[in-house]
Motif scaffolding. Sequence first.
Motif, mmCIF file in Angstrom:
data_model
loop_
_atom_site.group_PDB
_atom_site.id
_atom_site.type_symbol
_atom_site.label_atom_id
_atom_site.label_comp_id
_atom_site.label_asym_id
_atom_site.label_seq_id
_atom_site.Cartn_x
_atom_site.Cartn_y
_atom_site.Cartn_z
ATOM 1 N N ASP A 46 0.706 -1.326 -0.049
ATOM 2 C CA ASP A 46 0.017 -0.049 -0.116
ATOM 3 C C ASP A 46 1.018 1.343 0.172
ATOM 4 O O ASP A 46 1.566 1.501 0.948
ATOM 5 C CB ASP A 46 -0.939 0.048 1.205
ATOM 6 C CG ASP A 46 -1.813 1.112 1.380
ATOM 7 O OD1 ASP A 46 -2.060 1.840 0.197
ATOM 8 O OD2 ASP A 46 -2.821 1.004 2.183
ATOM 9 N N TYR A 47 0.796 2.007 -1.269
ATOM 10 C CA TYR A 47 1.353 3.379 -1.205
ATOM 11 C C TYR A 47 0.503 4.421 -1.651
ATOM 12 O O TYR A 47 0.791 5.381 -2.151
ATOM 13 C CB TYR A 47 2.484 3.150 -2.395
ATOM 14 C CG TYR A 47 3.642 2.641 -1.791
ATOM 15 C CD1 TYR A 47 4.954 3.320 -1.562
ATOM 16 C CD2 TYR A 47 4.201 1.024 -1.947
ATOM 17 C CE1 TYR A 47 6.143 2.929 -0.994
ATOM 18 C CE2 TYR A 47 5.456 0.879 -1.526
ATOM 19 C CZ TYR A 47 6.405 1.685 -1.111
ATOM 20 O OH TYR A 47 7.659 1.181 -0.737
ATOM 21 N N ARG A 48 -0.519 4.341 -0.909
ATOM 22 C CA ARG A 48 -1.686 5.341 -1.256
ATOM 23 C C ARG A 48 -1.232 6.544 -0.255
ATOM 24 O O ARG A 48 -0.822 6.070 0.812
ATOM 25 C CB ARG A 48 -3.041 4.682 -0.929
ATOM 26 C CG ARG A 48 -3.386 3.876 -2.107
ATOM 27 C CD ARG A 48 -4.887 3.339 -1.666
ATOM 28 N NE ARG A 48 -4.949 2.511 -0.288
ATOM 29 C CZ ARG A 48 -5.862 1.992 0.460
ATOM 30 N NH1 ARG A 48 -7.112 2.394 -0.224
ATOM 31 N NH2 ARG A 48 -5.627 1.317 1.464
ATOM 32 N N LYS B 148 -3.484 9.814 -4.550
ATOM 33 C CA LYS B 148 -2.512 9.422 -5.278
ATOM 34 C C LYS B 148 -1.869 8.143 -4.619
ATOM 35 O O LYS B 148 -2.178 7.727 -3.512
ATOM 36 C CB LYS B 148 -1.453 10.387 -5.380
ATOM 37 C CG LYS B 148 -0.834 10.878 -4.275
ATOM 38 C CD LYS B 148 0.256 12.023 -4.484
ATOM 39 C CE LYS B 148 0.984 12.378 -2.902
ATOM 40 N NZ LYS B 148 1.929 13.282 -3.514
ATOM 41 N N GLY B 149 -0.969 7.547 -5.492
ATOM 42 C CA GLY B 149 -0.616 6.376 -5.091
ATOM 43 C C GLY B 149 -1.137 5.085 -5.625
ATOM 44 O O GLY B 149 -2.163 4.898 -6.547
ATOM 45 N N TYR B 150 -0.871 3.847 -5.052
ATOM 46 C CA TYR B 150 -1.355 2.509 -5.442
ATOM 47 C C TYR B 150 -1.606 1.687 -4.366
ATOM 48 O O TYR B 150 -0.740 1.797 -3.306
ATOM 49 C CB TYR B 150 -0.636 1.957 -6.642
ATOM 50 C CG TYR B 150 0.966 1.592 -6.217
ATOM 51 C CD1 TYR B 150 1.195 0.327 -5.858
ATOM 52 C CD2 TYR B 150 1.836 2.409 -6.453
ATOM 53 C CE1 TYR B 150 2.376 0.076 -5.481
ATOM 54 C CE2 TYR B 150 3.166 2.120 -6.158
ATOM 55 C CZ TYR B 150 3.543 0.833 -5.651
ATOM 56 O OH TYR B 150 4.726 0.467 -5.204
ATOM 57 N N ILE B 151 -2.259 0.523 -4.509
ATOM 58 C CA ILE B 151 -2.375 -0.507 -3.674
ATOM 59 C C ILE B 151 -2.664 -1.681 -4.359
ATOM 60 O O ILE B 151 -3.386 -1.803 -5.302
ATOM 61 C CB ILE B 151 -3.495 -0.318 -2.724
ATOM 62 C CG1 ILE B 151 -3.599 -1.682 -1.671
ATOM 63 C CG2 ILE B 151 -4.998 -0.206 -3.428
ATOM 64 C CD1 ILE B 151 -4.493 -1.383 -0.414
ATOM 65 N N VAL B 152 -1.824 -2.937 -3.908
ATOM 66 C CA VAL B 152 -1.937 -4.349 -4.640
ATOM 67 C C VAL B 152 -2.211 -5.224 -3.550
ATOM 68 O O VAL B 152 -1.543 -5.196 -2.462
ATOM 69 C CB VAL B 152 -0.718 -4.676 -5.251
ATOM 70 C CG1 VAL B 152 -0.915 -5.824 -5.889
ATOM 71 C CG2 VAL B 152 -0.376 -3.518 -6.442
ATOM 72 N N TYR C 240 -4.861 2.167 -8.783
ATOM 73 C CA TYR C 240 -3.816 3.277 -8.912
ATOM 74 C C TYR C 240 -4.499 4.506 -8.964
ATOM 75 O O TYR C 240 -5.445 4.483 -10.022
ATOM 76 C CB TYR C 240 -3.025 2.977 -10.272
ATOM 77 C CG TYR C 240 -1.847 3.709 -10.260
ATOM 78 C CD1 TYR C 240 -0.525 3.200 -9.902
ATOM 79 C CD2 TYR C 240 -1.736 5.128 -10.542
ATOM 80 C CE1 TYR C 240 0.761 3.908 -9.829
ATOM 81 C CE2 TYR C 240 -0.424 5.730 -10.246
ATOM 82 C CZ TYR C 240 0.880 5.296 -10.009
ATOM 83 O OH TYR C 240 1.948 5.990 -9.704
ATOM 84 N N TYR C 241 -3.927 5.380 -8.369
ATOM 85 C CA TYR C 241 -5.015 6.783 -8.315
ATOM 86 C C TYR C 241 -3.845 7.827 -8.814
ATOM 87 O O TYR C 241 -2.900 7.956 -8.398
ATOM 88 C CB TYR C 241 -5.039 6.841 -6.742
ATOM 89 C CG TYR C 241 -6.018 6.209 -6.161
ATOM 90 C CD1 TYR C 241 -7.522 6.486 -5.981
ATOM 91 C CD2 TYR C 241 -5.551 4.857 -5.412
ATOM 92 C CE1 TYR C 241 -8.161 5.310 -5.231
ATOM 93 C CE2 TYR C 241 -6.383 3.917 -4.953
ATOM 94 C CZ TYR C 241 -7.685 4.489 -4.923
ATOM 95 O OH TYR C 241 -8.388 3.482 -4.004
ATOM 96 N N PHE C 242 -4.416 8.548 -9.744
ATOM 97 C CA PHE C 242 -3.689 9.537 -10.774
ATOM 98 C C PHE C 242 -4.439 10.893 -10.222
ATOM 99 O O PHE C 242 -5.520 11.261 -10.533
ATOM 100 C CB PHE C 242 -3.861 9.416 -12.276
ATOM 101 C CG PHE C 242 -3.279 8.227 -12.589
ATOM 102 C CD1 PHE C 242 -2.092 8.063 -13.009
ATOM 103 C CD2 PHE C 242 -4.180 7.057 -12.771
ATOM 104 C CE1 PHE C 242 -1.237 7.078 -13.720
ATOM 105 C CE2 PHE C 242 -3.623 6.032 -13.425
ATOM 106 C CZ PHE C 242 -1.981 5.777 -13.758
ATOM 107 N N PRO C 243 -3.511 11.796 -9.400
ATOM 108 C CA PRO C 243 -4.080 13.008 -9.195
ATOM 109 C C PRO C 243 -4.018 14.021 -10.347
ATOM 110 O O PRO C 243 -2.955 13.914 -10.913
ATOM 111 C CB PRO C 243 -2.972 13.449 -8.098
ATOM 112 C CG PRO C 243 -1.733 12.918 -8.176
ATOM 113 C CD PRO C 243 -1.891 11.379 -8.924
#
Length: 790
Positions: free
Chosen positions: A582-584, A592-596, A620-623
């Motif tokens: 988790d890098y959100r 922003k960031g992502y989670i797997v 994946y979240y793109f700001p």
Amino acid sequence: MTRAARLVAACLLPMLVHNAATAQTSPPRRTDVPRQAARPAPPSGTIQDIRVEGNQRIETGTILSYLLVQPGDAFDRDRLDRSLKTLYATGLFQDVQLNRSGNTLLVKVVENPIVNQIAFEGNHKLTDEQLRPDLQLRSRAVFTPARAEADRQHILDLYAKAGYYDATVEPKIIRLPDNRVNVVFQITDGSATLISKIVFTGNKAFSESRLSEVINSREQRWWRFLSSSDEYAPEKLAYDKELLRRFYLKQGYADVQITSATAELSPDRKSFFLSFTINEGERYRIGKVTINSQLRNLAGDQLRDVLQMQEGDWYDGDAVGRTADLIEQEVHNRGYAFVEVQPRVERDTKNHIINLTFDVGEGPRVYVERIDIVGNTRTKDKVIRREFQLAEGDAYNADAIRRTKTRLTDLGYFQNVDIQTSPGSAPDKAIVTTTVAEKSTGELTFGGGYSTDAGALLDIGLSERNIVGTGIAASINGTLAQKRSSIQGSITDPYFLDRNLVAGLDVFFIQTNYLGTEPYDERRQGFSPRIGYAFNDHLRQVWSYSLVNRTVFDVSDYASPFITNEAGTTLLSQLSQVLTLDYRDSRVDPHKGYIVEAGADFAGLGGDVNFLRGNMNGAYYFPLEKYLGNPDWVLKVSGSVGYLDLLPGGREMIIDRFFLGGDNLRGFQTGGAGPHDEISGDPVGGRFIWTQSTELRYPLPVSPDLGLTGRVFVDVGGLTQAGFRNNGGCVVSSTQNCVILQSGTPRVGAGFGISWKTAFGLINVDLTPFVYKQPGDQTQVFRFGFGTRF
């Protein structure tokens, strides 16, 4: 005549008479001789005795101790005057007189009354408990008018902080026997003092409506009855001024000045007029960006990957601060303990360019001497200390301090967390003081609502997140709904055995009544112990074991034979694990960031079913703030894949399969997309599933206070491999087996929706008018969800 004047007159009268008589027999003064300054007359007589009268509660010895004279002293008018003032200064007396009777000093006092009790009348906006704590008057305290006036002003200040500037307070005194009084504060709450108008002066680059979205204060509107944003407070005005400054810096206006921020109260004291004066200055772009590393074996170019800006971008003050922090963190990760990053800004006012230089050097060698914790009256010290990212004796690290504060705040145990650093016993030592303000962590909740999947529902729960200050959480929750009712209990220790282990136990009973969406009902009861651990701040893993008794009942007479054959009870014995990366930027509201997530289930440790089931989910979240100027613009791309592999032995159950539709594919009913029985049309699930969703979240063109956000989405998914071993024992007749209709063609649902954050809960509405389906699929254009707790 004042009491002090009477005292002086009484003490000096004999001397004045004597001097007057002397003046009558003395020869006249020569007027040609210069007059000298008059000398004070010497004290006359000696105090033989001091007698105190009028005291009831206060001991005579106590009164005598405040006097600056005693028997044997002269009747000195200066010392007697100071004695009088000292007695008044005690606040114990309503009246004091010092008189002379021969050679006896008479001290006559009238004591101030004692407060019997304090009461409030007419207060509806603030409770007695909110008004009482900081009052100077209290039960068994001495009453004085000055204290009553101070308390009146204090109550008015409390009402002002709550937004009621036209409140009135009047103290009333009720006298009782034995020189006691009751003090009653008669209060008129008045109406909330709201903000009637907000204006901006000097703004050229941005409209008033855009700047109004930047600040927290809002103009009065009827729909803000559930919000406090239209209530004035001085600290909110100062915060709004800082928000405006940060906004302009973020947009490239490096020379911006908010020259004034004023609030004017209307004559009727019912509203405020806010005014902000802005000097925008010129807008700057980023010129040359240099990283100047003075550290051994570390070149500046090795750190350029963490830069948050590039040449030609508009200057962003926030990005400069974030870059400095990221450079410091990256250098720490490379093994340098003492680092200091200083950004330097060089303005080219002619070309409106800012050149940036980040100086990276060795910081002062400072170690943590001691970590102090203040304010935790309930939470144990070890619960707080285990969240620290550094220990006593470690090198001081500002980034570790920031991460510690975030971790402590995320616990949910404290209203406020403040970490301050002060010098230690030596120049190379620092003391870290953590001050926390605890809050209630127990909840008794009642709730209700409606969702497409569960129908109308009633929810009740009891939870405690910090049992006796140990950090252990426990809860019990019950839900009564049209389609899905349950009762669940849970207990979790986030640091099992004081180690980096999360241990817990869940016990549950769930009954699902499909009410026509499926031709059967299902009941599950069981328990699931679990244990997990975190490899670092971003990677964690959880293992669990589940023992569940499942019953399929009330099977429709017209149900598919595949389902009819599964009626009855089965036992599931399952070992599971979930690995999460988790890098959100936020777990609650990511931008922003992502989670797997990678999960696996193994059933076959006893029980009636044997299978291996795996699944992987990611998002994946793109700001889009950089392009659209608003952080609420976010593009989310997510996907999932799952596979069920049957192992030898055991029963093959439909309820263990994957289903497509509903939450994982909008536009279709729950389980409504994918393989189904040829005759009955009942969904039978599948062993392989995949989904993909693209969703754009954006702010709606309404006031942000309404809590409305919009979204458009496209969901795609597929579900295959629906065949059963030996056809599941399903036959239509002695000569014909059951047939499952399935297609590998992707299903698509596209639409739009809104989310509304209200004081009563979150409301989600999705409309999916555009679907691509296959024969037999069951669509659902409208999905609605609402729930609340109170």
